[in-house]
Design a protein around this motif. Structure first.
Motif, mmCIF file in Angstrom:
data_model
loop_
_atom_site.group_PDB
_atom_site.id
_atom_site.type_symbol
_atom_site.label_atom_id
_atom_site.label_comp_id
_atom_site.label_asym_id
_atom_site.label_seq_id
_atom_site.Cartn_x
_atom_site.Cartn_y
_atom_site.Cartn_z
ATOM 1 N N PHE A 174 4.832 11.073 -9.904
ATOM 2 C CA PHE A 174 4.894 9.630 -10.106
ATOM 3 C C PHE A 174 3.753 8.943 -9.377
ATOM 4 C CE2 PHE A 174 9.191 10.125 -11.748
ATOM 5 C CZ PHE A 174 9.275 9.082 -12.650
ATOM 6 N N GLU A 175 3.497 9.342 -8.130
ATOM 7 C CA GLU A 175 2.432 8.698 -7.365
ATOM 8 C C GLU A 175 1.078 8.886 -8.031
ATOM 9 O OE1 GLU A 175 0.289 9.012 -2.978
ATOM 10 O OE2 GLU A 175 2.432 9.442 -3.179
ATOM 11 N N ARG A 176 0.794 10.096 -8.470
ATOM 12 C CA ARG A 176 -0.504 10.350 -9.085
ATOM 13 C C ARG A 176 -0.616 9.648 -10.448
ATOM 14 N NH1 ARG A 176 -3.703 13.827 -6.400
ATOM 15 N NH2 ARG A 176 -2.745 15.259 -4.911
ATOM 16 N N PRO A 236 -10.610 -5.169 0.218
ATOM 17 C CA PRO A 236 -10.732 -5.420 1.656
ATOM 18 C C PRO A 236 -10.151 -6.766 2.080
ATOM 19 C CG PRO A 236 -12.762 -4.455 0.821
ATOM 20 C CD PRO A 236 -11.902 -4.755 -0.376
ATOM 21 N N GLN A 237 -10.052 -7.711 1.141
ATOM 22 C CA GLN A 237 -9.482 -9.026 1.449
ATOM 23 C C GLN A 237 -7.960 -9.057 1.301
ATOM 24 O OE1 GLN A 237 -12.458 -8.799 -0.541
ATOM 25 N NE2 GLN A 237 -13.431 -9.077 1.466
ATOM 26 N N GLY A 238 -7.358 -7.922 0.932
ATOM 27 C CA GLY A 238 -5.910 -7.871 0.831
ATOM 28 C C GLY A 238 -5.428 -7.422 -0.538
ATOM 29 N N LYS A 239 -4.115 -7.458 -0.710
ATOM 30 C CA LYS A 239 -3.499 -7.001 -1.954
ATOM 31 C C LYS A 239 -3.873 -7.910 -3.117
ATOM 32 C CE LYS A 239 1.025 -6.048 -4.058
ATOM 33 N NZ LYS A 239 2.488 -5.906 -3.830
ATOM 34 N N ILE A 240 -4.209 -7.284 -4.251
ATOM 35 C CA ILE A 240 -4.509 -8.020 -5.472
ATOM 36 C C ILE A 240 -3.303 -8.038 -6.400
ATOM 37 C CG2 ILE A 240 -5.895 -7.979 -7.588
ATOM 38 C CD1 ILE A 240 -8.170 -6.823 -5.935
ATOM 39 N N PRO A 273 -1.281 3.718 -2.385
ATOM 40 C CA PRO A 273 0.031 4.266 -2.737
ATOM 41 C C PRO A 273 1.154 3.375 -2.229
ATOM 42 C CG PRO A 273 -1.420 5.948 -1.825
ATOM 43 C CD PRO A 273 -2.093 4.640 -1.592
ATOM 44 N N LEU A 274 2.279 3.249 -2.902
ATOM 45 C CA LEU A 274 2.564 3.903 -4.148
ATOM 46 C C LEU A 274 2.040 3.145 -5.346
ATOM 47 C CD1 LEU A 274 4.162 6.035 -5.866
ATOM 48 C CD2 LEU A 274 6.124 4.486 -5.643
ATOM 49 N N ASN A 275 2.033 1.818 -5.299
ATOM 50 C CA ASN A 275 1.811 1.088 -6.552
ATOM 51 C C ASN A 275 0.999 -0.191 -6.387
ATOM 52 O OD1 ASN A 275 3.889 -0.139 -5.111
ATOM 53 N ND2 ASN A 275 4.946 -0.851 -6.941
#
Length: 348
Positions: free
Chosen positions: A201-203, A234-238, A227-229
């Protein structure tokens, strides 16, 4: 027979396989990877050449692991070798084995979007629809919680009602999404299970997100898979992705990326959101979560156009549309499932 597998962020692995009397013979592994010492490749080939032709990825992965021993595999993994062998035998498919429909309809109600995910997944699984990329346009604001999330723990229903935000539940797992028209970029991929055959699932998340990372990098965003999803920079989660798999093997992989979200409103509606952003100083009503707008300097429509163009250049595609039968089935599911209290409160 020849098969190839490109490790996301890594190297290409190719497998040439002959099959005789139900046994793999004369297996040859090659690629632009690194392997030290050299003789580990011969051990790997010999080990695979003695396996039953119907050996699954888990079995082959363990065989490769044992064969290479302490050798250093750089840019590839035992699992990658196993997937390449499965593809050589026609048991797994690659992107270039499919033609994808690209569907970008007019704005739809949140409940219709969720029902369409189930409908199109089932259609691909039944072979009645090609693998499909669908871009979402929202006709209204919504909070979409994951299939297994607690409604009362995730959402402040009074705040949602005050802002006129519809609360709905999707068929995939993962966390809650807050969307308003124009503030996010959401897409769904519907693919046959053969495309992710043998992938954990992760891959499979990184594999199915790889084109998105390529598109974002073309736009100047240093995007990576976390991981995981998560899709991050670099500026954070998109953004974040989620999946649903049918028993027959078809896979739904969808993702939502923040374009320009009103963080103050989001924090009032999402209870868990308050905790997640409590250490980021996001308190002002003027504060926005806007990684895509800020990092690209482009309009939302231009970002979507660039993403779809990248997908088209990378894979075989045709223009597609939602059929009348698919839309009718979606509205049936809205009435019978997605709009019902039983579905919304399946985890109270």
């Amino acid at each position: 027979m020849r098969g190839e597998y490109k490790v996301p962020g890594g190297k290409l692995v190719a497998a040439e396989v002959e099959v005789s009397d139900g046994v793999m013979r004369d297996v040859r592994i090659s690629g632009d990877f690194f392997l030290e010492p050299d003789d580990a490749l011969e051990r790997l080939d010999r080990a695979l050449s003695a396996l039953p032709a119907d050996a699954d990825v888990a079995t082959m992965t363990q065989v490769v692991t044992d064969a290479v021993g302490d050798a250093q595999m750089i840019g590839f993994t035992p699992e990658a070798v196993a997937i390449a062998v499965r593809r050589a035998q026609g048991r797994a498919t690659a992107w270039h084995d499919h033609t994808f429909e690209v569907v970008h309809p007019e704005p739809l109600k949140p409940l219709t979007h969720l029902a369409l995910d189930q409908v199109l997944l089932e259609e691909v699984g039944a072979g009645r629809r090609r693998p499909t990329l669908r871009i979402w346009e929202w006709a209204g604001p919504a909070v979409i919680i994951g299939s297994f999330q607690s409604l009362r723990n995730e959402v402040d229903l009074e705040a949602a009602e005050r802002y006129g935000i519809e609360v709905v539940r999707r068929i995939s797992g993962g966390g809650a999404m807050f969307v308003e028209p124009g503030n996010s970029i959401t897409y769904s991929l519907y693919v046959p299970g053969s495309l992710v055959d043998g992938l954990s699932f992760e891959r499979s998340y990184s594999f199915l997100d790889d084109w998105v990372l390529g598109a974002l990098r073309e736009l100047g965003v240093d995007a990576t898979y976390q991981p995981l999803n998560d899709i991050a920079s670099p500026q954070g989660k998109i953004g974040g992705a989620a999946q649903k798999r049918l028993a027959g093997g078809a896979v739904l992989h969808h993702a939502t990326m923040s374009y320009d979200i009103d963080a103050d409103k989001m924090l009032q509606v999402l209870r868990i959101g308050r905790e997640k952003l409590s250490d980021k100083g996001t308190r002002s009503a003027q504060k926005r979560v806007d990684p895509m707008r800020r990092q690209t300097g482009m309009s939302r429509a231009a970002v979507i156009e660039a993403m779809v163009d990248h997908f088209r250049r990378r894979y075989d595609t045709v223009d597609g549309e939602l059929t009348a039968a698919e839309l009718a089935r979606a509205e049936q599911l809205v009435a019978e499932k997605f709009s019902t209290p039983e579905w919304l409160t399946r985890v109270p």
